[in-house]
Design an enzyme around this catalytic site. Structure first.
Site, short mmCIF file in Angstrom:
data_model
loop_
_atom_site.label_atom_id
_atom_site.label_comp_id
_atom_site.label_asym_id
_atom_site.label_seq_id
_atom_site.Cartn_x
_atom_site.Cartn_y
_atom_site.Cartn_z
N GLU A 173 25.56 59.13 -31.95
CA GLU A 173 24.55 58.95 -30.91
C GLU A 173 25.21 59.34 -29.60
O GLU A 173 26.02 58.58 -29.05
CB GLU A 173 24.06 57.50 -30.84
CG GLU A 173 22.85 57.39 -29.91
CD GLU A 173 22.74 56.09 -29.12
OE1 GLU A 173 21.69 55.86 -28.52
OE2 GLU A 173 23.72 55.33 -29.07
N ASP A 178 26.98 54.31 -32.90
CA ASP A 178 26.23 53.90 -31.71
C ASP A 178 27.02 54.22 -30.44
O ASP A 178 28.23 53.98 -30.37
CB ASP A 178 25.99 52.38 -31.80
CG ASP A 178 25.11 51.89 -30.68
OD1 ASP A 178 23.92 52.25 -30.68
OD2 ASP A 178 25.60 51.15 -29.81
C1 GLC Z 1 22.28 52.55 -28.50
C2 GLC Z 1 21.17 51.96 -29.31
C3 GLC Z 1 20.40 51.02 -28.46
C4 GLC Z 1 21.33 49.93 -27.99
C5 GLC Z 1 22.56 50.50 -27.29
C6 GLC Z 1 23.64 49.48 -27.13
O1 GLC Z 1 21.82 53.34 -27.47
O2 GLC Z 1 20.37 52.97 -29.87
O3 GLC Z 1 19.30 50.47 -29.12
O4 GLC Z 1 20.67 49.06 -27.11
O5 GLC Z 1 23.13 51.55 -28.02
O6 GLC Z 1 24.24 49.20 -28.36
#
Ligand code: GLC
Length: 574
Positions: free
Chosen positions: A278, A224
């Site tokens: 991500e 994440d």
């Molecule tokens: C990422 C997740 C999202 C979350 C953020 C903070 O972007 O996909 O849903 O709110 O991280 O953890």
């Protein structure tokens, strides 16, 4: 076409682990646990619900499931505020049940990917609680970013950084005696304090958490906010136009060393375990740096998802994506949606069909019928491109963003912290419709005591899995056929594409000698090339013409009339 059977195809599905390159072409289905299926009838999706629907995912034809965080969490950000990384939230089930789920999925030939949240923890995490209880300068606080305020009495934030969820990125603490204390950094909500990744405890703990889940047989982790972990310790203001690596909290060069260590850890398992980042970064070459052979295996390609429904723009995204991935030898990923972005059916029906968090606004009208046509076409386009494919739950049902949720039921901090300017992400997180004619549409079992945690629109009666199974040309049947063809044709997934000559508002490309994908962005039908058989189309093309906003998959038959060229729009081709 060759009948060679690739690992991962129907014949070898039971043998998860047989193909160590599986991730280069995999179809990965994202389960947002809270909204997938509710096994115990409390209105909240859970692991029992997922277990009861695993066969559905096997029938859909996915290779892996990525679970959004299922850990113990106060759910201030839908589980991305983790209080215990080694336990399942009781609302979802237990660790033992997660282990069973991983095994059951494996027996169906489906791998499991878990979501690791390294940038921040929940404010209820024992480390943060200990940090609050200990004074300034304590070792407990050193794991976070505590800082005295500026100005008289320290009333002003240490710097002017803004949270990704709007508003300030700093919150002031109270000292144990009730007086105002230090501030702490949170790039998301105040319930998600950022960890200090220069601290050895933080690194060691996350490596231990990775092992914990890899030891339980998961095939990979989704990381994440992977570009945010390291911060400039001087905490300077953000320059107007930071150069590469100069941003004080995003994409800092020191991050690569963290992921190199994680790669060594993942590679220490004998079967292939993967790291998926991500990574939201505008600079695609900086993005690709994370995919060097000794770093992450893949990362979500958000550029494609952010582009409007426009042939030139999407072609540009495809070209730049493939060009940036080639030098590092990583496969691209194709993502149309996830739990953070506007559902494609709605987005593609809006006048501006691009996506950006910064410009998203509540109440933008959408032509849902048009959007659904385009989402069908986009699915065939994305699934034909070289690399792996992500599907977010409900995408295969053609669900739209629910834009009319009662405001008092919205939970997303993006909505709450923006004061309602940003519609937030609840609209793409509404519990799935499985069967029946009224809510809970089979999401919860008969006799459930709780309503679905977000209300489902009545119009979803037509979009349930049950209804779509009966309807030959439903979105669900399109996805099933698409994934079956994708799995059985070795030329799809990882590899190369070759653009074919076409009109400007048509995208046409070949994968090897035996597969062509055509998408018609123009306002008129186009004639499909002769000498090809039609494998699948997102709209009726049985008369040899592909309607506007549609895609077709074709198999050239090596007929002398097929020369790889395609005609432009043809008026009156119905
Ligand atoms: C990422 C997740 C999202 C979350 C953020 C903070 O972007 O996909 O849903 O709110 O991280 O953890």
């Amino acid at each position: 076409m060759t009948e060679a059977v690739l690992a991962g195809s129907a014949t070898t599905r039971g043998i998860v682990g047989a193909d160590d390159q599986w991730w280069r072409r995999a179809v990965i289905y994202q389960v947002y646990v809270r909204s997938f299926a509710d096994g115990n009838g409390d209105g909240i999706g859970d692991l029992a619900g997922v277990r009861s629907r695993l066969q559905y995912l096997a029938d859909l034809g996915v290779d892996a499931i990525w679970f959004t965080p299922w850990y113990v969490s106060p759910l201030a950000d839908g589980g991305y505020d983790v209080a215990d990384y080694r336990a399942i939230d009781p609302a979802f089930g237990s660790l033992e049940e997660a282990e069973r789920l991983i095994d059951e999925a494996r027996n169906l030939g489906i791998r499991t990917i878990v979501d690791i949240v390294p940038n921040h923890v929940s404010d209820q995490h024992p480390w943060f609680q200990a940090a609050l209880a200990s004074g300034p300068g304590s070792p407990e606080r050193a794991r976070f970013w505590f800082h005295p305020g500026r100005g008289k009495d320290g009333n002003e934030m240490p710097n002017g950084w803004v949270s990704n969820f709007s508003g300030p990125a700093w919150t002031r603490t109270q000292n144990p005696d009730g007086t105002p204390g230090e501030w702490y950094l949170h790039l998301f909500s105040a319930h998600q304090p950022d960890l200090n990744w220069s601290h050895p405890d933080v690194r060691a703990e996350h490596e231990a958490v990775l092992r914990f889940w890899l030891d339980r047989g998961v095939a990979g982790v989704r990381i994440d906010s992977a570009m945010l972990l390291m911060k400039d310790p001087a905490l300077p203001e953000i320059p107007a136009a930071p150069g590469p690596g100069e941003h004080p909290n995003t994409d800092r060069d020191e991050l690569h060393e963290v992921y190199r260590r994680w790669r060594v850890l993942a590679d220490s398992y004998s079967d292939s375990r993967i790291l998926v980042g991500e990574i939201w970064l505008p600079d695609i070459d900086r993005f690709a740096n994370y995919l060097r052979p000794d770093e992450l295996h893949t990362a979500f390609n958000f550029d494609f998802l952010a582009r409007p429904w426009d042939a030139a723009s999407l072609r540009d995204s495809i070209d730049s994506t493939l060009a940036a991935h080639a030098p590092v030898g990583a496969p691209a990923t194709w993502v149309l949606s996830n739990h953070d972005v506007t559902r494609p059916v709605t987005r593609y029906g809006q006048a501006d069909s691009s996506f950006a968090f910064a410009t998203r606004r509540a109440g933008v009208p959408s032509d849902i019928e048009l959007g659904r046509k385009r989402a069908r076409a986009a699915a065939l386009l994305a699934a034909a491109l070289p690399g792996s494919l992500y599907i977010y739950q409900g995408e295969e049902l053609g669900l739209e963003e629910v834009q009319d949720l009662p405001l008092d039921q919205l939970q997303d901090p993006m909505y709450l912290r923006s004061g309602g300017t940003d519609p937030g992400r609840d609209g793409c997180r509404v519990p799935l419709p499985w069967a029946g004619t009224g809510s809970p549409f089979g999401f919860s079992p008969v006799g459930a005591i709780g309503d679905p945690w977000l209300p489902q629109p009545n119009r979803w009666a037509e979009l349930t899995v049950e209804a779509q199974q009966r309807t030959p040309h439903s979105m669900l049947n399109l996805y099933r056929t698409m994934l079956r063809i994708r799995r059985s044709d070795p030329v799809l997934g990882d590899g190369h594409l070759q653009w074919l000559p076409s009109a400007d508002d048509v995208l046409a490309f070949a994968r090897g000698d035996g597969f062509v994908c055509i998408t018609n962005f123009s306002h008129a039908p186009i004639e499909l090339p002769s000498g090809c058989s039609l494998l699948l189309a997102s709209a009726d093309a049985s008369d040899g013409f592909l309607p506007s906003d549609a895609s077709a998959w074709l198999r050239p038959e090596r007929s002398p009339t097929y020369d790889g060229t395609l005609q432009g729009p043809t008026e009156g081709g119905e």
